[in-house]
Design an enzyme around this catalytic site. Structure first.
Site, PDB file in Angstrom:
ATOM      1  N   ASP A 282      -0.612  -7.521   1.210  1.00 55.97           N
ATOM      2  CA  ASP A 282       0.045  -6.215   1.363  1.00 55.97           C
ATOM      3  C   ASP A 282       1.554  -6.407   1.501  1.00 55.97           C
ATOM      4  OD1 ASP A 282       0.422  -3.522   1.666  1.00 55.97           O
ATOM      5  OD2 ASP A 282      -0.310  -3.420   3.732  1.00 55.97           O
TER       6      ASP A 282
ATOM      7  N   SER B 144       4.355   1.753   8.386  1.00 57.07           N
ATOM      8  CA  SER B 144       3.992   0.767   7.366  1.00 57.07           C
ATOM      9  C   SER B 144       5.212   0.259   6.612  1.00 57.07           C
ATOM     10  CB  SER B 144       3.010   1.387   6.371  1.00 57.07           C
ATOM     11  OG  SER B 144       1.780   1.672   6.988  1.00 57.07           O
TER      12      SER B 144
ATOM     13  N   HIS C 194       0.817  -1.221   0.000  1.00 57.03           N
ATOM     14  CA  HIS C 194       0.000   0.000   0.000  1.00 57.03           C
ATOM     15  C   HIS C 194       0.848   1.267   0.000  1.00 57.03           C
ATOM     16  CE1 HIS C 194       0.455  -0.143   4.515  1.00 57.03           C
ATOM     17  NE2 HIS C 194       0.498   1.159   4.353  1.00 57.03           N
TER      18      HIS C 194
END
Length: 559
Positions: free
Chosen positions: A404, A510, A355
């Site tokens: 992801d 992330s 992402h």
């Protein structure tokens, strides 16, 4: 007379009551000395006030004479000549000042120190660590080691002031050593008001069944491999054919170099890897041995965090050397911005979250930084790379964050990209069938925000400690009906207390690592993916389950 006396008394009163305008007194706090010191990064040596030394210049056959003055090294060049006797280890070149007796060693890559005796690439120790000459300097209790040359150790049995200090690996440094043949490397630390010994947290090198791997350049390799890259058999180091060669079993220091009445691969001259003499087409020559470096994934020099903050703890990059920082060029203005975290899994490959790359940035707009403690402040040992390419999982779902995961290839002119150091290292990939008990404690790291409402990312790297949730608690019904797939795992802080004490990942983390200790190595179990807010009590974070993507990772790295 009374008037004069009154005047004197008034003047004395003024003297006692007026603030001291001309003298600014400095009061010491604690026992720290104000005497300035200088540190020479080329030799990794600390010098006291007014102490002098030589160091090589970057160019030319000259060196610099330096003197420590108020914490600053004042240097000027001086002429030199070759030393009359060898004084440098590991292939270093010795040069002596022309007009006085001091000398300096110009060290090959990977070695530093006054005599090139410190191996900067040695990340673990072999056997008891008697020959360990690396740069690990942390005790098992997290304390920093004391410099072997410290005056506080002058009466200790082992210090840099011993006549045989160089032979024992002791010097003007604080790196772990084993001069007394104890069970493993150790050092002196200051504990409970006195100087005492502590074993170091230096990791032991992996022991394969044949020990056919080597650490660093293999200078300390003492295994029994005896074949070269062309499958030729090595000649014995005491073969009569080798008379006249530089490195044989007849050298005065042959035992220290590992040479003897055998034909095992060795690296006595600090070459790129172990080698040996061979006969090829009836001619005497040499070849590199058919060996690979030992895996050092998941090993680190962990330092106990000192500062607690919301969401975790400030930490140092040496505690998480696999942590990567990914930056992207700004579209409409010069400069760059921090994008996401990443995880170094091999010399040229970094894992991250898919992402992070939904905008499909051109690869040349991306940059990966390794070895950085502070997000935007360059580190002393950091390494920066452009991106050759990046691969986003084809089945990544931007709505549910299923699959992801992304893989970035670092750009390099050679087959090797990242150079291993105390600040840069790889995390281990897990075995496909690994099973950890529910509630196993693991670690995450990143440069993300302290809390969801914060407008800024963290200035410094943080770490957090979380536990793996059982699959029965990692479901949609436990996470407000959000989609949870078999490609995800949950981990969170299970301690009691308010939200301000909860460890968790947050925006900006992330792509970073969730690592767990397996067989004394930090192993990558998850990639930071998404969550519901940050640091919410009893609400775990969601991570990409790395074991589901091992084939995908290997297949893409081979392309």
């Amino acid at each position: 007379m009374k008037g004069e006396l009154l005047c004197v008394l008034l003047l004395c009163g003024v003297a006692f009551t007026l603030p001291d305008q001309g003298i600014h007194r400095r009061f010491r706090r604690g026992a720290r000395s104000y005497r300035a010191t200088c540190r020479d990064e080329q030799t990794q040596t600390t010098y006291q006030q007014h102490q002098s030394w030589l160091r090589p210049m970057l160019r030319g056959n000259r060196v610099e004479y330096c003197r420590c003055n108020s914490g600053l090294a004042q240097c000027h060049s001086v002429p030199v000549r070759s030393c009359s006797e060898p004084r440098c280890f590991n292939g270093g070149t010795c040069q002596q000042a022309l007009y006085f007796s001091d000398f300096v060693c110009q060290c090959p890559d990977g070695f530093v120190g006054k005599r090139c005796d410190i191996d900067t690439r040695a990340t673990c120790f072999e056997g008891q660590g008697i020959t360990y000459r690396g740069t690990w300097s942390t005790a098992e209790n997290g304390a920093e080691c004391i410099n072997w040359n410290s005056s506080a150790l002058s009466q200790k049995p082992y210090s840099a002031r011993r006549p045989n200090a160089i032979k024992l690996g002791l010097g003007n440094h604080n790196y772990c050593r084993n001069p007394d043949r104890d069970v493993k490397p150790w050092c002196y630390v200051f504990k409970a008001g006195k100087y005492t010994t502590e074993f170091c947290s230096t990791p032991a090198c992996p022991k394969g069944p044949t020990e056919d791997c080597y650490v660093g350049k293999g200078v300390t390799y003492r295994g029994t491999h005896s074949f070269t890259t062309s499958k030729a058999s090595c000649l014995p180091w005491n073969s009569m054919i080798l008379i006249g060669k530089t490195y044989t079993a007849w050298r005065a220091n042959s035992q220290a170099l590992g040479l003897g009445r055998h034909n095992y691969c060795r690296n006595p001259d600090g070459d790129a890897k172990p080698w040996c003499h061979v006969m090829k087409d009836r001619k005497l020559t040499w070849e590199y041995c058919d060996m690979s470096p030992c895996s050092t994934c998941g090993l680190r020099q962990y330092k106990q965090p000192q500062f607690r903050i919301k969401g975790g703890l400030f930490t140092d990059i040496t505690s998480h050397p696999w942590q990567a920082a990914i930056f992207v060029k700004n579209k409409r203005s010069p400069g760059e911005r921090f994008l996401c975290g990443g995880v170094l899994i091999s010399s040229c490959w970094v894992l991250s979250a898919a992402h992070c790359f939904v905008e499909r940035f051109p690869p040349h707009h991306l940059k990966v930084v390794l070895g950085r403690t502070y997000r935007v402040v360059p580190g002393e040992e950091e390494q920066t790379f452009e991106i050759e390419k990046y691969i986003v999982h084809k089945e990544f779902d931007d709505d549910t964050y299923d699959n992801d995961i992304a893989l970035l290839q670092l750009r390099s002119d050679s087959s090797q990209c990242a150079q291993e150091s105390s600040s840069v290292g790889t995390a281990c990939l897990p075995d496909p069938d690994v099973q950890l008990p529910d509630w196993t404690e693991c670690e995450l790291s990143g440069y993300g925000k302290h809390e969801a409402s914060s407008p800024f990312f963290s200035d410094r790297l943080k770490e957090a400690h979380v536990r793996l949730y059982p699959s029965s608690r990692c479901t949609s019904q436990h996470l407000f009906n959000k989609t949870i797939t078999s490609n995800m795992l949950c981990a969170g802080d299970t301690r009691t207390g308010g939200n301000q004490d909860v460890h968790d990942a947050c925006q900006g983390d992330s792509g970073g690592p969730l690592v767990c200790m397996i067989d004394k190595r930090m192993t990558l179990l998850g990639i930071i993916s998404w969550g519901l807010g940050c640091g919410q009590k009893d609400v775990p974070g969601i991570y990409t389950k790395v074991t589901n993507y091992l084939n995908w990772i290997q297949d893409n790295m081979k392309q």
